[in-house]
Design a protein around this motif. Structure first.
Motif, PDB file in Angstrom:
ATOM      1  N   GLY A   7      10.931  -0.119   0.349  1.00 30.84           N
ATOM      2  CA  GLY A   7      11.128   0.175  -1.069  1.00 30.84           C
ATOM      3  C   GLY A   7       9.824   0.220  -1.841  1.00 30.84           C
ATOM      4  O   GLY A   7       9.826   0.351  -3.050  1.00 30.84           O
ATOM      5  N   ALA A   8       8.723   0.082  -1.142  1.00 34.77           N
ATOM      6  CA  ALA A   8       7.370   0.173  -1.707  1.00 34.77           C
ATOM      7  C   ALA A   8       7.054  -0.964  -2.672  1.00 34.77           C
ATOM      8  O   ALA A   8       6.118  -0.869  -3.459  1.00 34.77           O
ATOM      9  CB  ALA A   8       7.144   1.526  -2.361  1.00 34.77           C
ATOM     10  N   GLY A   9       7.801  -2.043  -2.595  1.00 28.60           N
ATOM     11  CA  GLY A   9       7.485  -3.218  -3.410  1.00 28.60           C
ATOM     12  C   GLY A   9       6.141  -3.804  -3.041  1.00 28.60           C
ATOM     13  O   GLY A   9       5.432  -4.358  -3.884  1.00 28.60           O
ATOM     14  N   ALA A  10       5.759  -3.671  -1.762  1.00 30.98           N
ATOM     15  CA  ALA A  10       4.461  -4.180  -1.316  1.00 30.98           C
ATOM     16  C   ALA A  10       3.320  -3.438  -1.999  1.00 30.98           C
ATOM     17  O   ALA A  10       2.256  -4.005  -2.224  1.00 30.98           O
ATOM     18  CB  ALA A  10       4.347  -4.047   0.200  1.00 30.98           C
ATOM     19  N   MET A  11       3.539  -2.205  -2.304  1.00 32.63           N
ATOM     20  CA  MET A  11       2.487  -1.420  -2.959  1.00 32.63           C
ATOM     21  C   MET A  11       2.238  -1.958  -4.369  1.00 32.63           C
ATOM     22  O   MET A  11       1.102  -2.014  -4.820  1.00 32.63           O
ATOM     23  CB  MET A  11       2.861   0.059  -2.987  1.00 32.63           C
ATOM     24  CG  MET A  11       2.870   0.677  -1.590  1.00 32.63           C
ATOM     25  SD  MET A  11       3.476   2.363  -1.544  1.00 32.63           S
ATOM     26  CE  MET A  11       2.189   3.218  -2.408  1.00 32.63           C
ATOM     27  N   ARG A  12       3.291  -2.372  -5.042  1.00 35.67           N
ATOM     28  CA  ARG A  12       3.143  -2.902  -6.395  1.00 35.67           C
ATOM     29  C   ARG A  12       2.611  -4.329  -6.381  1.00 35.67           C
ATOM     30  O   ARG A  12       1.681  -4.663  -7.106  1.00 35.67           O
ATOM     31  CB  ARG A  12       4.484  -2.882  -7.125  1.00 35.67           C
ATOM     32  CG  ARG A  12       4.918  -1.522  -7.593  1.00 35.67           C
ATOM     33  CD  ARG A  12       6.128  -1.645  -8.500  1.00 35.67           C
ATOM     34  NE  ARG A  12       7.234  -2.313  -7.812  1.00 35.67           N
ATOM     35  CZ  ARG A  12       8.254  -1.694  -7.247  1.00 35.67           C
ATOM     36  NH1 ARG A  12       8.334  -0.386  -7.293  1.00 35.67           N
ATOM     37  NH2 ARG A  12       9.211  -2.362  -6.655  1.00 35.67           N
ATOM     38  N   PHE A  13       3.219  -5.195  -5.561  1.00 33.92           N
ATOM     39  CA  PHE A  13       2.905  -6.625  -5.616  1.00 33.92           C
ATOM     40  C   PHE A  13       1.655  -7.009  -4.838  1.00 33.92           C
ATOM     41  O   PHE A  13       0.958  -7.938  -5.212  1.00 33.92           O
ATOM     42  CB  PHE A  13       4.095  -7.449  -5.126  1.00 33.92           C
ATOM     43  CG  PHE A  13       5.314  -7.262  -5.972  1.00 33.92           C
ATOM     44  CD1 PHE A  13       5.314  -7.629  -7.308  1.00 33.92           C
ATOM     45  CD2 PHE A  13       6.461  -6.694  -5.446  1.00 33.92           C
ATOM     46  CE1 PHE A  13       6.434  -7.452  -8.103  1.00 33.92           C
ATOM     47  CE2 PHE A  13       7.580  -6.513  -6.236  1.00 33.92           C
ATOM     48  CZ  PHE A  13       7.574  -6.885  -7.561  1.00 33.92           C
ATOM     49  N   ALA A  14       1.358  -6.341  -3.751  1.00 31.98           N
ATOM     50  CA  ALA A  14       0.184  -6.688  -2.947  1.00 31.98           C
ATOM     51  C   ALA A  14      -0.980  -5.748  -3.192  1.00 31.98           C
ATOM     52  O   ALA A  14      -2.045  -5.929  -2.623  1.00 31.98           O
ATOM     53  CB  ALA A  14       0.558  -6.686  -1.463  1.00 31.98           C
ATOM     54  N   GLY A  15      -0.775  -4.752  -3.993  1.00 31.42           N
ATOM     55  CA  GLY A  15      -1.864  -3.835  -4.311  1.00 31.42           C
ATOM     56  C   GLY A  15      -2.208  -2.869  -3.196  1.00 31.42           C
ATOM     57  O   GLY A  15      -3.313  -2.356  -3.150  1.00 31.42           O
ATOM     58  N   LEU A  16      -1.253  -2.617  -2.297  1.00 32.62           N
ATOM     59  CA  LEU A  16      -1.503  -1.661  -1.214  1.00 32.62           C
ATOM     60  C   LEU A  16      -1.434  -0.247  -1.754  1.00 32.62           C
ATOM     61  O   LEU A  16      -0.607   0.074  -2.600  1.00 32.62           O
ATOM     62  CB  LEU A  16      -0.476  -1.835  -0.095  1.00 32.62           C
ATOM     63  CG  LEU A  16      -0.443  -3.183   0.618  1.00 32.62           C
ATOM     64  CD1 LEU A  16       0.718  -3.217   1.589  1.00 32.62           C
ATOM     65  CD2 LEU A  16      -1.747  -3.430   1.339  1.00 32.62           C
ATOM     66  N   LYS A  17      -2.303   0.615  -1.238  1.00 33.52           N
ATOM     67  CA  LYS A  17      -2.261   2.019  -1.636  1.00 33.52           C
ATOM     68  C   LYS A  17      -1.217   2.783  -0.850  1.00 33.52           C
ATOM     69  O   LYS A  17      -0.585   3.694  -1.364  1.00 33.52           O
ATOM     70  CB  LYS A  17      -3.635   2.660  -1.463  1.00 33.52           C
ATOM     71  CG  LYS A  17      -4.659   2.092  -2.417  1.00 33.52           C
ATOM     72  CD  LYS A  17      -5.992   2.757  -2.255  1.00 33.52           C
ATOM     73  CE  LYS A  17      -6.988   2.127  -3.223  1.00 33.52           C
ATOM     74  NZ  LYS A  17      -8.306   2.717  -3.117  1.00 33.52           N
ATOM     75  N   THR A  18      -1.065   2.402   0.416  1.00 32.13           N
ATOM     76  CA  THR A  18      -0.059   3.031   1.273  1.00 32.13           C
ATOM     77  C   THR A  18       0.552   1.968   2.180  1.00 32.13           C
ATOM     78  O   THR A  18      -0.007   0.885   2.349  1.00 32.13           O
ATOM     79  CB  THR A  18      -0.677   4.128   2.168  1.00 32.13           C
ATOM     80  OG1 THR A  18      -1.677   3.539   2.995  1.00 32.13           O
ATOM     81  CG2 THR A  18      -1.268   5.254   1.359  1.00 32.13           C
ATOM     82  N   ILE A  19       1.674   2.298   2.746  1.00 33.27           N
ATOM     83  CA  ILE A  19       2.307   1.436   3.742  1.00 33.27           C
ATOM     84  C   ILE A  19       2.154   2.149   5.078  1.00 33.27           C
ATOM     85  O   ILE A  19       2.669   3.249   5.266  1.00 33.27           O
ATOM     86  CB  ILE A  19       3.782   1.177   3.405  1.00 33.27           C
ATOM     87  CG1 ILE A  19       3.871   0.400   2.090  1.00 33.27           C
ATOM     88  CG2 ILE A  19       4.450   0.392   4.528  1.00 33.27           C
ATOM     89  CD1 ILE A  19       5.279   0.208   1.581  1.00 33.27           C
ATOM     90  N   THR A  20       1.436   1.514   5.976  1.00 32.11           N
ATOM     91  CA  THR A  20       1.132   2.137   7.260  1.00 32.11           C
ATOM     92  C   THR A  20       2.060   1.623   8.355  1.00 32.11           C
ATOM     93  O   THR A  20       2.840   0.679   8.143  1.00 32.11           O
ATOM     94  CB  THR A  20      -0.320   1.836   7.672  1.00 32.11           C
ATOM     95  OG1 THR A  20      -0.440   0.424   7.904  1.00 32.11           O
ATOM     96  CG2 THR A  20      -1.303   2.265   6.596  1.00 32.11           C
ATOM     97  N   VAL A  21       1.962   2.225   9.517  1.00 36.60           N
ATOM     98  CA  VAL A  21       2.720   1.781  10.680  1.00 36.60           C
ATOM     99  C   VAL A  21       2.347   0.345  11.021  1.00 36.60           C
ATOM    100  O   VAL A  21       3.197  -0.453  11.437  1.00 36.60           O
ATOM    101  CB  VAL A  21       2.469   2.720  11.880  1.00 36.60           C
ATOM    102  CG1 VAL A  21       3.094   2.189  13.143  1.00 36.60           C
ATOM    103  CG2 VAL A  21       2.977   4.119  11.564  1.00 36.60           C
TER     104      VAL A  21
END
Length: 71
Positions: A7-21
């Protein structure tokens, strides 16, 4: 976990630009460890509690099921 990673929550909360494999693999491995620990803890309790208290072991099964582990 699904909300955070897919759900791309990691992008918001952890500041990740992308979610990789790599992130998906790490999330999967983390869940596998938690599921294994739940099974281990359940068995430890099973050996140490009275038969009357064994009814509580169902709660471990419910948590394991909530994590999506096979029965």
């Amino acid at each position: 976990m699904c909300q955070v990673v897919l759900g791309a929550g990691a992008m918001r909360f952890a500041g990740l630009k992308t979610i990789t494999v790599k992130h998906l693999a790490l999330a999967s491995q983390s869940l596998s460890i938690v599921i294994a620990l739940i099974a281990y803890i359940r068995e430890t309790f099973r050996h140490r509690i009275s038969p009357k208290q064994a009814v509580m072991l169902v709660e471990f099964d419910k948590v394991k099921h909530d994590y999506g582990a096979p029965e």
